[in-house]
Motif scaffolding. Sequence first.
Motif, short mmCIF file in Angstrom:
data_model
loop_
_atom_site.label_atom_id
_atom_site.label_comp_id
_atom_site.label_asym_id
_atom_site.label_seq_id
_atom_site.Cartn_x
_atom_site.Cartn_y
_atom_site.Cartn_z
N PHE A 204 -4.77 10.54 9.26
CA PHE A 204 -3.54 10.93 9.17
C PHE A 204 -2.40 9.44 8.79
O PHE A 204 -1.70 9.76 7.97
CB PHE A 204 -3.06 11.63 10.42
CG PHE A 204 -1.54 11.92 10.44
CD1 PHE A 204 -0.69 10.97 11.11
CD2 PHE A 204 -0.94 12.87 9.81
CE1 PHE A 204 0.83 11.42 11.13
CE2 PHE A 204 0.34 13.44 9.75
CZ PHE A 204 1.07 12.75 10.48
N SER A 205 -2.75 8.52 9.34
CA SER A 205 -1.91 7.22 9.19
C SER A 205 -2.03 6.71 7.87
O SER A 205 -1.11 6.12 7.63
CB SER A 205 -2.57 6.17 10.28
OG SER A 205 -3.66 5.89 9.95
N THR A 206 -2.80 7.26 7.11
CA THR A 206 -2.93 6.53 5.63
C THR A 206 -2.18 7.72 4.75
O THR A 206 -2.25 7.25 3.31
CB THR A 206 -4.52 6.53 5.19
OG1 THR A 206 -5.18 7.79 5.21
CG2 THR A 206 -5.32 5.59 6.24
N TYR A 207 -2.03 8.73 5.18
CA TYR A 207 -1.24 9.77 4.32
C TYR A 207 0.36 9.69 4.19
O TYR A 207 0.80 9.37 5.27
CB TYR A 207 -1.70 11.16 4.83
CG TYR A 207 -3.14 11.55 4.63
CD1 TYR A 207 -4.17 10.97 5.42
CD2 TYR A 207 -3.54 12.41 3.71
CE1 TYR A 207 -5.31 11.52 5.14
CE2 TYR A 207 -4.81 12.80 3.21
CZ TYR A 207 -5.70 12.52 4.20
OH TYR A 207 -7.20 12.68 4.13
N GLY A 208 0.57 9.99 3.00
CA GLY A 208 1.99 10.42 2.81
C GLY A 208 2.51 11.82 3.50
O GLY A 208 1.42 12.74 3.27
N ILE A 209 3.54 12.20 4.14
CA ILE A 209 3.68 13.52 4.81
C ILE A 209 5.12 13.84 4.35
O ILE A 209 6.26 13.07 4.29
CB ILE A 209 3.74 13.35 6.32
CG1 ILE A 209 2.41 12.77 7.03
CG2 ILE A 209 4.05 14.64 6.67
CD1 ILE A 209 1.13 13.59 6.49
#
Length: 124
Positions: A29-34
């Motif tokens: 999740f920490s590598t994704y844009g949200i």
Amino acid sequence: QVQLAESGGGLVQAGGSLKLSCAASERTFSTYGIGWFRQAPGKDREFVAAIAWSGRLTNYADSVKGRFTISRDNAKNTVYLQMNSLKPEDTAVYYCAAEKVGMATHLLSQYDYWGQGTQVTVSS
């Protein structure tokens, strides 16, 4: 596959505040844009706000600038949407979504994973 779960929706009076949360199922999740999007009855889903993987880049729809704030806590695999000065026209189902590039795009088509949504209702 990333699973996303929104929470924090509810009923609030105009001028009030709500804080939405989007929790993810895995550490990547920490590598994704949200992004946060919303959909009102009879309308298309629209962009609200987005945050890049680092948290250093954010993007807002004009309709929410100055009222909404997006933030993230990668240690908790969670993104937040603080919504202040709510208006009846903010009433919608709010969705969070994740995209692999890691940027703060407003483009709905760029998002790979979606949550189930949380209802926000603002009464006048």
